[in-house]
Design a protein around this motif. Sequence first.
Motif, PDB file in Angstrom:
ATOM      1  N   ARG A  69       0.857  -1.188   0.000  1.00 19.87           N
ATOM      2  CA  ARG A  69       0.000   0.000   0.000  1.00 19.87           C
ATOM      3  C   ARG A  69       0.893   1.238   0.000  1.00 19.87           C
ATOM      4  O   ARG A  69       1.675   1.437   0.934  1.00 19.87           O
ATOM      5  CB  ARG A  69      -0.902  -0.014   1.241  1.00 19.87           C
ATOM      6  CG  ARG A  69      -1.545   1.317   1.595  1.00 19.87           C
ATOM      7  CD  ARG A  69      -2.460   1.828   0.512  1.00 19.87           C
ATOM      8  NE  ARG A  69      -3.252   2.969   0.955  1.00 19.87           N
ATOM      9  CZ  ARG A  69      -3.435   4.071   0.223  1.00 19.87           C
ATOM     10  NH1 ARG A  69      -2.870   4.195  -0.961  1.00 19.87           N
ATOM     11  NH2 ARG A  69      -4.194   5.050   0.672  1.00 19.87           N
ATOM     12  N   CYS A 118      -4.279  -2.943   6.541  1.00 25.67           N
ATOM     13  CA  CYS A 118      -4.641  -1.606   6.075  1.00 25.67           C
ATOM     14  C   CYS A 118      -6.011  -1.261   6.655  1.00 25.67           C
ATOM     15  O   CYS A 118      -6.927  -2.094   6.648  1.00 25.67           O
ATOM     16  CB  CYS A 118      -4.690  -1.580   4.553  1.00 25.67           C
ATOM     17  SG  CYS A 118      -5.143   0.041   3.919  1.00 25.67           S
ATOM     18  N   GLY A 119      -6.154  -0.030   7.137  1.00 27.09           N
ATOM     19  CA  GLY A 119      -7.431   0.410   7.711  1.00 27.09           C
ATOM     20  C   GLY A 119      -8.582   0.236   6.726  1.00 27.09           C
ATOM     21  O   GLY A 119      -9.726   0.052   7.119  1.00 27.09           O
ATOM     22  N   SER A 227      -1.332   2.132   8.321  1.00 24.27           N
ATOM     23  CA  SER A 227      -0.877   3.478   7.955  1.00 24.27           C
ATOM     24  C   SER A 227      -0.052   4.112   9.064  1.00 24.27           C
ATOM     25  O   SER A 227       0.692   5.064   8.827  1.00 24.27           O
ATOM     26  CB  SER A 227      -2.079   4.359   7.632  1.00 24.27           C
ATOM     27  OG  SER A 227      -3.012   4.303   8.687  1.00 24.27           O
ATOM     28  N   TYR A 253      -8.145   7.949   7.676  1.00 28.49           N
ATOM     29  CA  TYR A 253      -7.885   7.072   8.825  1.00 28.49           C
ATOM     30  C   TYR A 253      -8.623   7.533  10.075  1.00 28.49           C
ATOM     31  O   TYR A 253      -8.173   7.344  11.193  1.00 28.49           O
ATOM     32  CB  TYR A 253      -6.368   6.923   9.059  1.00 28.49           C
ATOM     33  CG  TYR A 253      -5.673   6.482   7.807  1.00 28.49           C
ATOM     34  CD1 TYR A 253      -5.829   5.181   7.339  1.00 28.49           C
ATOM     35  CD2 TYR A 253      -4.922   7.367   7.045  1.00 28.49           C
ATOM     36  CE1 TYR A 253      -5.248   4.777   6.142  1.00 28.49           C
ATOM     37  CE2 TYR A 253      -4.341   6.969   5.849  1.00 28.49           C
ATOM     38  CZ  TYR A 253      -4.506   5.676   5.409  1.00 28.49           C
ATOM     39  OH  TYR A 253      -3.942   5.279   4.226  1.00 28.49           O
TER      40      TYR A 253
HETATM   41 MO   LIG Z   1      -3.442   1.605   4.675  1.00 30.43          MO
END
Ligand SMILES: [Mo]
Length: 392
Positions: A69, A118-119, A227, A253
Motif C-alpha cells: 500500500r 490496512c485500515g 498506515s 484514517y
Molecule cells: Mo493503509
Amino acid sequence: MGALLGADIVYGDRLPEGLELLGLQDPDPFSLFDKDPEMVVRNSRPWNLEARAHLLDDAVTPNKYMFIRNNGLIPERPDPAAWTLTLDGEAVRGKKSYTLADLKNNFRKYTYRLTLECGGNGRSEFNPPASGNQWEVGAVSCAEWGGVRLRDVLEDAGYTDRAVYVGYHAADTHLSGDPGKEPISRGVPMEKALQDETLLAYEMNGGDIPLAHGYPLRLVAGGWPASASGKWIERLSVRDRVHDGAKMTGDSYRVPCRPVAPGTPVPDSDMCIIESMPVKSLITYPKTGATLARGRSLPFRGHAWAGELEVARVRYSIDFGSTWQDCRLEAPANRLAWQRFSGEAEFPREGYYELWAQAEDSQGRAQPMVLPGWNPKGYLNNACHRIAVKIT
Ligand SMILES: [Mo]
Ligand SMILES: Nc1nc2c(c(=O)[nH]1)N[C@H]1C(S)=C(S)[C@@H](COP(=O)(O)O)O[C@H]1N2
C-alpha cells in the motif's frame, strides 16, 4: 531517458510536460516487487497490490504474498551508508541523528511477528461506495520484523513530559511531484510508541526489508491500521500535540466516533482517529470454490487477529450462520501476531455450502456477519469471511 529505453525518442522534444512514457512504465509489478502473479493489482500509480485469502496461509507471510500500500511514489533505492534517522519535535530533549549502523550496533535487536492490516481492507463492500483502493480481504500480513524498539531510541534521545505523539516523516514523494508535500505523515500516541513490540525495523523475514515495504527503515506498530507503520523513515517528531501531518485529519484514517446511518455527513469534531483494529479472521485453506466427495470431512484453517487484544475464540458455520461450532485456536507467537485456527467440517449431503468463520476478541466482541458501521472512507470492515464449498 532514451538510454533507459535503449532507443532514441524521436519526438522527445514534443512530449507534453508531466506525461510518462509508456515504455518506461514497468508493466510487470510481480517481477518488479518479487510478488506472486496471483496477487491482485489495485492501482499502478501509486502501486497498490493485495493478496487473495488462500495466499495468506503461511504463519509468517512471505514477501511474495504481502500486500503493498503506497500513498505516493516509492523512493529510489537509498544508499544505506548515507541513511540517517533524525529525532526532533517540540517534546524531544535534544535533536539527535542516528545512522543505520548506530541503530544496529548501539541498541538491542528484537524480532516479532506483527499483524499489519490496512485500515481500508474490505472497503470494496461498502455501500454507498467509499473512494480509495477497492480492497477485498487481502490487505493484511503477518511478517517477522527485526529491529530496535522505538522506545529505546526515544529514551536515548530523551523526551519531555509534554510528549503526546510520535509523527513520522519518510522518503517517498507526493504523486504531484511537489517536494513540499508529503504523501503521508502519520504516527502513534506515546503509549503505543513505548510498547515493547513497537519497532523501528531494519529487517523483514530475516533479510533486508524489500524496497516497497520500507527499506532501509520502517516503523512497525502491529495491531493498528498499517498506515501508522511508516515506511522509509528519515525523521521522527516527538510532538507536544496529536501529530497533524498528512492524512492525520479529515476523513483520512478517521471514523465517526459514534455509528451513523450510511451516507450521513459527519462534522469534523465527531471524527476519531482509528487506533486498535477490530477482531477479524480469514479462511486461508481451502481456497473458495473447493469441491469434496460426499462422506469426507473438510479440513480448513486460517488466521484470526484482534488489534491490541488476543483472539479468545473462533467458530465456524456451514449453514449461513444459523448454528456455530468451535474451531481449534492456537496462541499467538507473540503479542500482536495473528493466531492460527483450524477445524474439520462435516457436510450432511451433496450440494452447495458456505463455510463461514467468526472470531471473538478477549473482551467478548465478535465479528459482525455482515458489513459493520458505515464511515466516509470505508474503513474497518471486519465482517465474517466466507468461502464456497461444493459436495459432490
Ligand atoms: Mo493503509
Ligand atoms: N512512507 C510511507 N509509509 C506508509 C505508507 C506510505 O504510503 N508511505 N502507506 C501506509 C499504509 S496506508 C499502509 S496500509 C502500510 C502498508 O504497508 P506495506 O506496503 O508494507 O504492506 O504502509 C503504511 N506506511
